[in-house]
Scaffold this active site. Structure first.
Site, PDB file in Angstrom:
ATOM      1  N   HIS A   1      -2.779   0.980  16.390  1.00  0.00           N
ATOM      2  CA  HIS A   1      -2.038   1.456  15.207  1.00  0.00           C
ATOM      3  C   HIS A   1      -0.726   2.159  15.546  1.00  0.00           C
ATOM      4  CE1 HIS A   1      -2.158   2.230  10.784  1.00  0.00           C
ATOM      5  NE2 HIS A   1      -2.811   1.093  10.863  1.00  0.00           N
TER       6      HIS A   1
ATOM      7  N   TRP B   1       1.823   6.813  12.171  1.00  0.00           N
ATOM      8  CA  TRP B   1       0.410   6.834  11.740  1.00  0.00           C
ATOM      9  C   TRP B   1      -0.294   5.583  12.132  1.00  0.00           C
ATOM     10  CZ3 TRP B   1      -2.158   3.681   8.027  1.00  0.00           C
ATOM     11  CH2 TRP B   1      -3.536   4.018   7.889  1.00  0.00           C
TER      12      TRP B   1
ATOM     13  N   ARG C   1     -14.047  -5.461  15.443  1.00  0.00           N
ATOM     14  CA  ARG C   1     -13.039  -4.468  15.840  1.00  0.00           C
ATOM     15  C   ARG C   1     -13.718  -3.120  15.995  1.00  0.00           C
ATOM     16  NH1 ARG C   1      -8.095  -2.052  12.159  1.00  0.00           N
ATOM     17  NH2 ARG C   1      -9.688  -0.521  11.625  1.00  0.00           N
TER      18      ARG C   1
ATOM     19  N   GLU D   1       1.226  -6.891  11.446  1.00  0.00           N
ATOM     20  CA  GLU D   1       0.794  -6.719  10.050  1.00  0.00           C
ATOM     21  C   GLU D   1       1.883  -6.079   9.189  1.00  0.00           C
ATOM     22  OE1 GLU D   1      -2.710  -4.294  10.776  1.00  0.00           O
ATOM     23  OE2 GLU D   1      -1.655  -2.532  10.052  1.00  0.00           O
TER      24      GLU D   1
ATOM     25  N   HIS E   1     -14.954  -4.853  10.867  1.00  0.00           N
ATOM     26  CA  HIS E   1     -14.648  -3.520  11.407  1.00  0.00           C
ATOM     27  C   HIS E   1     -15.940  -2.778  11.719  1.00  0.00           C
ATOM     28  CE1 HIS E   1     -10.427  -2.956   9.388  1.00  0.00           C
ATOM     29  NE2 HIS E   1     -10.558  -4.136   9.966  1.00  0.00           N
TER      30      HIS E   1
ATOM     31  N   GLU F   1      -8.794 -11.375   9.818  1.00  0.00           N
ATOM     32  CA  GLU F   1      -9.452 -10.076   9.588  1.00  0.00           C
ATOM     33  C   GLU F   1     -10.205 -10.096   8.259  1.00  0.00           C
ATOM     34  OE1 GLU F   1      -6.690  -6.817   9.313  1.00  0.00           O
ATOM     35  OE2 GLU F   1      -8.262  -5.305   9.562  1.00  0.00           O
TER      36      GLU F   1
ATOM     37  N   ASP G   1      -7.533  -1.708  17.536  1.00  0.00           N
ATOM     38  CA  ASP G   1      -6.220  -1.480  16.917  1.00  0.00           C
ATOM     39  C   ASP G   1      -5.664  -0.129  17.373  1.00  0.00           C
ATOM     40  OD1 ASP G   1      -4.032  -1.255  15.260  1.00  0.00           O
ATOM     41  OD2 ASP G   1      -5.101  -1.778  13.417  1.00  0.00           O
TER      42      ASP G   1
ATOM     43  N   GLU H   1      -4.325  -4.512  19.451  1.00  0.00           N
ATOM     44  CA  GLU H   1      -3.386  -4.668  18.329  1.00  0.00           C
ATOM     45  C   GLU H   1      -2.437  -3.487  18.201  1.00  0.00           C
ATOM     46  OE1 GLU H   1      -5.558  -5.164  14.686  1.00  0.00           O
ATOM     47  OE2 GLU H   1      -3.881  -4.467  13.478  1.00  0.00           O
TER      48      GLU H   1
ATOM     49  N   ASN I   1       0.814  -1.218   0.000  1.00  0.00           N
ATOM     50  CA  ASN I   1       0.000   0.000   0.000  1.00  0.00           C
ATOM     51  C   ASN I   1       0.855   1.278   0.000  1.00  0.00           C
ATOM     52  OD1 ASN I   1      -2.417   1.336   0.028  1.00  0.00           O
ATOM     53  ND2 ASN I   1      -2.935   0.880   2.158  1.00  0.00           N
TER      54      ASN I   1
ATOM     55  N   ASP J   1      -6.304  -3.346   1.404  1.00  0.00           N
ATOM     56  CA  ASP J   1      -5.106  -3.212   0.548  1.00  0.00           C
ATOM     57  C   ASP J   1      -4.446  -4.558   0.292  1.00  0.00           C
ATOM     58  OD1 ASP J   1      -4.733  -2.312   3.422  1.00  0.00           O
ATOM     59  OD2 ASP J   1      -2.636  -2.696   2.930  1.00  0.00           O
TER      60      ASP J   1
ATOM     61  N   HIS K   1      -3.634 -10.349   8.930  1.00  0.00           N
ATOM     62  CA  HIS K   1      -4.063  -9.049   8.421  1.00  0.00           C
ATOM     63  C   HIS K   1      -4.970  -9.270   7.204  1.00  0.00           C
ATOM     64  CE1 HIS K   1      -2.343  -5.017   6.647  1.00  0.00           C
ATOM     65  NE2 HIS K   1      -3.508  -4.819   7.222  1.00  0.00           N
TER      66      HIS K   1
ATOM     67  N   ARG L   1       0.156 -11.267  13.445  1.00  0.00           N
ATOM     68  CA  ARG L   1      -0.704 -10.706  12.404  1.00  0.00           C
ATOM     69  C   ARG L   1      -0.102 -10.788  10.999  1.00  0.00           C
ATOM     70  NH1 ARG L   1      -5.031  -8.667  11.824  1.00  0.00           N
ATOM     71  NH2 ARG L   1      -4.517  -6.515  11.332  1.00  0.00           N
TER      72      ARG L   1
ATOM     73  N   TYR M   1      -7.361   6.866  14.046  1.00  0.00           N
ATOM     74  CA  TYR M   1      -7.182   5.777  13.085  1.00  0.00           C
ATOM     75  C   TYR M   1      -8.472   4.948  12.980  1.00  0.00           C
ATOM     76  CZ  TYR M   1      -6.420   1.214  11.321  1.00  0.00           C
ATOM     77  OH  TYR M   1      -6.593   0.070  10.605  1.00  0.00           O
TER      78      TYR M   1
HETATM   79  O1  KDG Z   1      -2.001  -0.400   4.543  1.00  0.00           O
HETATM   80  C1  KDG Z   1      -2.292  -0.153   5.886  1.00  0.00           C
HETATM   81  C2  KDG Z   1      -3.538  -0.872   6.335  1.00  0.00           C
HETATM   82  O2  KDG Z   1      -3.551  -2.184   5.899  1.00  0.00           O
HETATM   83  C3  KDG Z   1      -3.665  -0.849   7.832  1.00  0.00           C
HETATM   84  O3  KDG Z   1      -3.760   0.476   8.279  1.00  0.00           O
HETATM   85  C4  KDG Z   1      -4.888  -1.631   8.270  1.00  0.00           C
HETATM   86  O4  KDG Z   1      -4.138  -1.614  10.532  1.00  0.00           O
HETATM   87  C5  KDG Z   1      -4.820  -2.101   9.670  1.00  0.00           C
HETATM   88  C6  KDG Z   1      -5.641  -3.265  10.005  1.00  0.00           C
HETATM   89  O5  KDG Z   1      -5.513  -3.720  11.141  1.00  0.00           O
HETATM   90  O6  KDG Z   1      -6.397  -3.720   9.168  1.00  0.00           O
HETATM   91 MG    MG Z   2      -3.843  -2.999  12.164  1.00  0.00          MG
END
Ligand code: KDG
Ligand code: MG
Length: 404
Positions: free
Chosen positions: A214, A404, A149, A264, A124, A341, A212, A238, A39, A318, A314, A285, A161
Site C-alpha cells: 500500500h 496511506w 492476500r 490500482e 483477503h 481481486e 499489499d 503489490e 472512493n 469500493d 483491482h 492492477r 493497512y
Molecule cells: O479505495 C481504496 C481501496 O480500494 C484500496 O485501499 C484497496 O489496496 C486495495 C486493494 O488492493 O484492494
Molecule cells: Mg491495493
C-alpha cells in the site's frame, strides 16, 4: 441501425458504502449502466458527469463507443486524472452494456469471446495477531480460494493497512472526516518475513500468496522487502512504493525477483507506460472504473501483453458490482489475464445491484446474460442515501504525513 442516447442519469446510493452509477437509456428503450465510484471523492464524479458529460451525451449515437470515448477524452482538452477517467468509464461501460444487450450477447462475446473457462480470484485474509491471520487464511481456503492476500497487524505499530478495526469486515472508508493512522516502516520490514514464514509453514507452497504494501515504502525499502520475502515465493508484492515515479521500480528490480503488481490508482496507459515497456512490473492492477472503462483497459492490457505483463484487476469493495461485472467480462476474454481481486460486497450492496456473476471453487464467472449482467434496483437504492465517508490518512510517529 443506429440508436441514440435519450437519457442519462446519475444514481448515488450507500448500501453500507457509497456507489456512483450512471444509467444511460436509448431511443429504442434499452438501458445500460456503468460504475463511476471514486472512493472518498464520489461527488466530484457526480458533478463531472451531471454538469459536463451528460449534456454532451444526449442525442449521440449509442453505438459509437470508441468515438464517444475519444470525444470525452481528447475533446475535453483537460485529459486524464481519476475524476475524469472514472466519469468516462461510467459512460463507456454503460454503452458496452447497451451494445451487448442489443446484440443479445454477453459482453465478453463482443470482446472476442472466452479465452478461459473462469476467472481465478484472490481473497483477503487478515488478523490482529499472526494466529488470527492463519485462521483467516484457513477460512478463505475452506471457501474455495486458492490465492489469498495476507495482511496482519504489525507488533508495535498502531495501524497496519488491510486489518479491520474491531470485528467488522475490513472497509477503510469509515470516517466522516479522515481517520488518522500511525505507521512505522522499519517495524513492518522486520515483521513481514516472520509472517510469511508462519503462513508457508502452516499451509505449504501450493497456495498462491499475495501481499499489499500500500505505497508505504521508499524504493530501497521496497527492494529490501522483496529480497527478504523471496524465499516464501509470493505470487506478487503489490504497491510497494508510490508509482508516480516509474523509474523507481528499476531499483527494486535490481534487488529482487519477487513478482511486482502495481496500478490500482492508475487511470491511464501513460501512468504505466515505462513500468510496462521496461518490464519493471509483472501485473498491472488498473481496472475498469478508474482506468477509463473497458475501452481503455483493453488498450492497457494489449500494450502490457507485448512485454509479458499480465492483468490483475483491482476488486476491492469500493468498486461497485457494476465494475466487477464488467471486469469479469474483460477477464474471461483478455489473453494476458493474471488474476482478479475479489472482496465480496455486503448483502445489502448485492441486493441493490442484482447480478449474473458467480463464485465457486476459487473462480468467478461473468455469467451468460446479455450485456454485462449487472443491474440496479433503483427503488432499493433510493433507501440508502449518500453518506460522506473518507479513507484514512497516515502519519509517522513524529507527525509527518505519509502515504496511506
Ligand atoms: O479505495 C481504496 C481501496 O480500494 C484500496 O485501499 C484497496 O489496496 C486495495 C486493494 O488492493 O484492494
Ligand atoms: Mg491495493
Amino acid at each position: 441501425m443506429g440508436t441514440k442516447i435519450m437519457d442519462a442519469r446519475v444514481i448515488v446510493t450507500c448500501p453500507g458504502r457509497n456507489f456512483v452509477t450512471l444509467k444511460i437509456t436509448t431511443t429504442d428503450g434499452i438501458y445500460g449502466i456503468g460504475d463511476g465510484t471514486l472512493n472518498g471523492r464520489e461527488l466530484a464524479v457526480v458533478a463531472y458527469l451531471q454538469e459536463h458529460v451528460i449534456p454532451c451525451l444526449i442525442g449521440r449515437d449509442a453505438d459509437r463507443i470508441e468515438d464517444t470515448w475519444q470525444y470525452l477524452y481528447r475533446g475535453a482538452y483537460w485529459r486524464r486524472g481519476p475524476v475524469t477517467m472514472s466519469a468516462i468509464a461510467a459512460v463507456d461501460v454503460a454503452l458496452w452494456d447497451i451494445k451487448a444487450k442489443r446484440a443479445g450477447m454477453p459482453l465478453y462475446q463482443l470482446l472476442g469471446g472466452r479465452c478461459r473457462e473462469g476467472v481465478t480470484v484472490y481473497a483477503h485474509a487478515n488478523g490482529h495477531e499472526v494466529s488470527e491471520l492463519l485462521e483467516s487464511v484457513a477460512k478463505q481456503q475452506e471457501l474455495g480460494y486458492r490465492a489469498i492476500r495476507v495482511q496482519a497487524a504489525v507488533p508495535g505499530v498502531a495501524d497496519a493497512y488491510g486489518v479491520p478495526h474491531g470485528d467488522k469486515p475490513y472497509e477503510p472508508a469509515d470516517g466522516d472526516l479522515p481517520r488518522e493512522e500511525v505507521w512505522d516502516t522499519a517495524k513492518y520490514l522486520r515483521f513481514m518475513p516472520k509472517l510469511m514464514d508462519a503462513v508457508r509453514s502452516k499451509f505449504g507452497f501450493d497456495l498462491a500468496l499475495l501481499h499489499d504494501g500500500h505505497h508505504r515504502m521508499t524504493p530501497i525499502e521496497a527492494a529490501a522487502l522483496g529480497k527478504s520475502l523471496e524465499e516464501f515465493q509470493p505470487f506478487w508484492l503489490e504497491d510497494l512504493t508510490p508509482a508516480e515515479n516509474q523509474e523507481a521500480f528499476r531499483l527494486i528490480r535490481q534487488h529482487t525477483t519477487a513478482p511486482l503488481a502495481v496500478g490500482e490508482v492508475f487511470n491511464s496507459i501513460f501512468d504505466c507506460k515505462q513500468l510496462i515497456s521496461e518490464q519493471l512490473i509483472d501485473y498491472i492492477r488498473a481496472t475498469v472504473v478508474h482506468a477509463g472503462g473497458i475501452t481503455h483497459l483493453r488498450r492497457i492490457a494489449s500494450f502490457a501483453d507485448l512485454y509479458g505483463v499480465k492483468t490483475g484487476c483491482h476488486g476491492a469493495t469500493d468498486l461497485s458490482p457494476v465494475c466487477m461485472g464488467a471486469a469479469l467480462h474483460f477477464d474471461v476474454s483478455v489473453p494476458n489475464f493474471g488474476i482478479q481481486e475479489h472482496m465480496p460486497h455486503s448483502s445489502s450492496t448485492d441486493e441493490v445491484f442484482p447480478h449474473a456473476y458467480t463464485f465457486a471453487g476459487g473462480m468467478m464467472d461473468s455469467g451468460e446474460v446479455a450485456g454485462h449482467g449487472v443491474d440496479i434496483d433503483e427503488k432499493l437504492a433510493a433507501k440508502f442515501p449518500y453518506k460522506r465517508a473518507y479513507l484514512p490518512v497516515c502519519r509517522l510517529a513524529d507527525g509527518t504525513l505519509h502515504s496511506w
